[in-house]
Design a protein around this motif. Structure first.
Motif, short mmCIF file in Angstrom:
data_model
loop_
_atom_site.label_atom_id
_atom_site.label_comp_id
_atom_site.label_asym_id
_atom_site.label_seq_id
_atom_site.Cartn_x
_atom_site.Cartn_y
_atom_site.Cartn_z
N UNK A 121 2.71 13.15 -3.39
CA UNK A 121 1.56 13.28 -2.46
C UNK A 121 0.40 13.85 -3.35
N UNK A 122 0.07 13.06 -4.20
CA UNK A 122 -1.17 13.19 -5.15
C UNK A 122 -2.37 13.05 -4.39
N UNK A 123 -3.37 13.44 -4.83
CA UNK A 123 -4.94 13.38 -4.30
C UNK A 123 -5.24 11.95 -4.52
N UNK A 124 -4.78 11.26 -5.47
CA UNK A 124 -5.03 9.90 -5.47
C UNK A 124 -4.04 9.25 -6.63
N UNK A 125 -3.74 8.01 -6.73
CA UNK A 125 -3.04 7.41 -7.85
C UNK A 125 -4.08 6.75 -8.88
N UNK A 134 7.09 6.45 -6.81
CA UNK A 134 7.47 7.83 -7.31
C UNK A 134 6.26 8.73 -7.44
N UNK A 135 4.93 8.00 -7.82
CA UNK A 135 3.75 8.87 -7.95
C UNK A 135 3.41 9.33 -6.34
N UNK A 136 3.74 8.24 -5.44
CA UNK A 136 3.18 8.50 -4.20
C UNK A 136 4.10 9.58 -3.51
N UNK A 137 5.36 9.63 -3.91
CA UNK A 137 6.29 10.60 -3.42
C UNK A 137 5.85 12.13 -3.64
N UNK A 156 0.85 -1.26 0.03
CA UNK A 156 -0.07 0.01 -0.03
C UNK A 156 0.88 1.37 -0.09
N UNK A 157 0.59 2.32 -0.89
CA UNK A 157 1.10 3.40 -0.75
C UNK A 157 0.27 4.42 0.16
N UNK A 158 0.94 5.46 0.42
CA UNK A 158 0.00 6.48 1.31
C UNK A 158 -1.12 7.06 0.59
N UNK A 159 -1.09 7.39 -0.59
CA UNK A 159 -2.14 7.84 -1.61
C UNK A 159 -3.20 6.87 -1.46
N UNK A 160 -4.48 7.30 -1.91
CA UNK A 160 -5.62 6.21 -2.03
C UNK A 160 -5.50 6.08 -3.65
N UNK A 161 -5.88 4.80 -3.98
CA UNK A 161 -5.57 4.27 -5.48
C UNK A 161 -6.90 4.29 -6.07
N UNK A 162 -7.14 4.77 -7.24
CA UNK A 162 -8.35 4.59 -8.15
C UNK A 162 -8.04 3.80 -9.22
#
Ligand code: TXA
Ligand code: MG
Length: 313
Positions: free
Chosen positions: A283-287, A278-281, A225-231
């Motif tokens: 800090x996006x609203x979601x991935x 890389x995406x999680x770093x 699990x990354x920090x950001x929610x996944x979609x």
């Protein structure tokens, strides 16, 4: 930096002294310990924050070494001969005298075995001589590291020696098969060896039984699990989202992290965990991830994405 042979020798000495080592494999980076040394294995569980009921894979150089640890039937031997060294883990009855600590097996009378193909892993296993317990080098619950820098960031502080083997060619953990029942092999974890390739050798696989979740706790949800929610299954990005690209990139995608622009599943597998990190770093609203086909390696890619999203299954 020292030549590879000297670093491998230093890593083997560290394992013998009961220390931990960052180990490159063709699937993902592992955090390695002498599988026979209960104290070293305890330190390994602690470094990962891994519950002790989740057993570890014992890594060996080849089938001959594996046969000293577990009981192989013809079917197991055929699979090992065909796919080792490589991204396949076999769960088999442990030999009573197997040189794998109880803790590494989480008290089970079975053992998971794999012969990795990465030349540095092979060199270390041959220099060390014994079995090496090596879970993925992430802290428990996080995505597996597939780049040396990611492995260092996760558990490098706990390792006496870290071996840089470059980016992992496959990028997904090994496929785990249970060969404990007389029936068809059970798929405990889809992974870097795709179902059609395995089934061509041993016929149709059985699904993991409900009891297997206890015996192979890596099957539990909310791993990777990354920090950001996944979609998942996204068609177009929403504002603030990171986009994991598979195939054509939608026009309105702002932050794009390529899995495979050509829509190639092997390339997407090799990039998956590094792209997630890389995406999680950022800090996006979601991935957001577009649909990935279920064929071939797509089964394991979708499995990891569902777990990253926290879905049970
Ligand atoms: O590709 C891989 O397999 C990587 C590299 C480093 O070799 N290792 C890896 O290890 O993914 P780990 O510990 O993250 O995952 C091992 C999986 C877990 O799902 C665990 O529950 C399962 O194998 N496992 C280990 N021993 C088992 C056993 N005796 N019976 C059933 N499942 C077992
Ligand atoms: Mg793992």
């Amino acid at each position: 930096m020292k030549p590879v042979a000297a670093r491998v020798a230093a890593a083997a000495a560290a394992l013998r002294a009961g220390h931990l080592v960052i180990l490159p494999t063709e699937t993902v980076y592992g955090l390695a310990a002498d599988a026979a040394n209960g104290e070293a294995v305890a330190a390994l569980y602690a470094a990962k924050g891994r519950p002790r009921f989740n057993p570890l894979i014992a890594h060996v150089a080849d089938l001959a070494a594996a046969e000293r640890l577990a009981v192989f039937d013809d079917r197991a031997r055929r699979l090992a001969e065909r796919f080792w060294p490589g991204p396949l883990t076999l769960v088999l009855p442990a030999r009573p005298d197997a040189a794998v600590s109880e803790l590494a097996r989480a008290g089970l009378d079975t053992v998971a075995l794999r012969a990795p193909a990465h030349p540095t892993a092979q060199a270390l296993l041959r220099a060390f001589g014994g079995a090496v317990a090596a879970p993925s080098a992430n802290r428990s619950g996080r995505p597996s590291p597939t780049r040396f820098a990611d492995a260092l960031e996760e558990t490098g502080a706990a390792a006496a020696v870290a071996l840089d083997g470059g980016p992992c060619a496959i990028g997904l953990e090994s496929t785990v098969l249970s060969l404990l029942d007389a029936g068809p092999p059970r798929l405990l974890r889809p992974g870097g060896l795709s179902r059609p390739v395995v089934e061509a050798v041993c016929g149709p696989l059985a699904a993991a039984a409900s009891g297997d979740a206890r015996r192979s706790p890596g099957r539990l949800a909310t791993h990777y699990a990354p920090e950001a929610p996944m979609r998942l299954g996204a068609q177009t990005p929403r504002p603030g989202e990171a986009w994991l690209a598979f195939g054509a990139v939608p026009q309105d995608a702002a932050a794009v992290f390529p899995l495979s622009l050509a829509g190639d599943l092997a390339e997407a597998a090799a990039n998956l965990f590094a792209a997630l990190r890389a995406a999680d770093r950022t800090r996006p609203a979601a991935i957001a991830v577009p649909p990935i086909p279920m064929e071939g390696l797509g089964e394991a890619i979708n499995d990891r994405l569902r777990r990253a999203a926290g879905y049970v299954g």
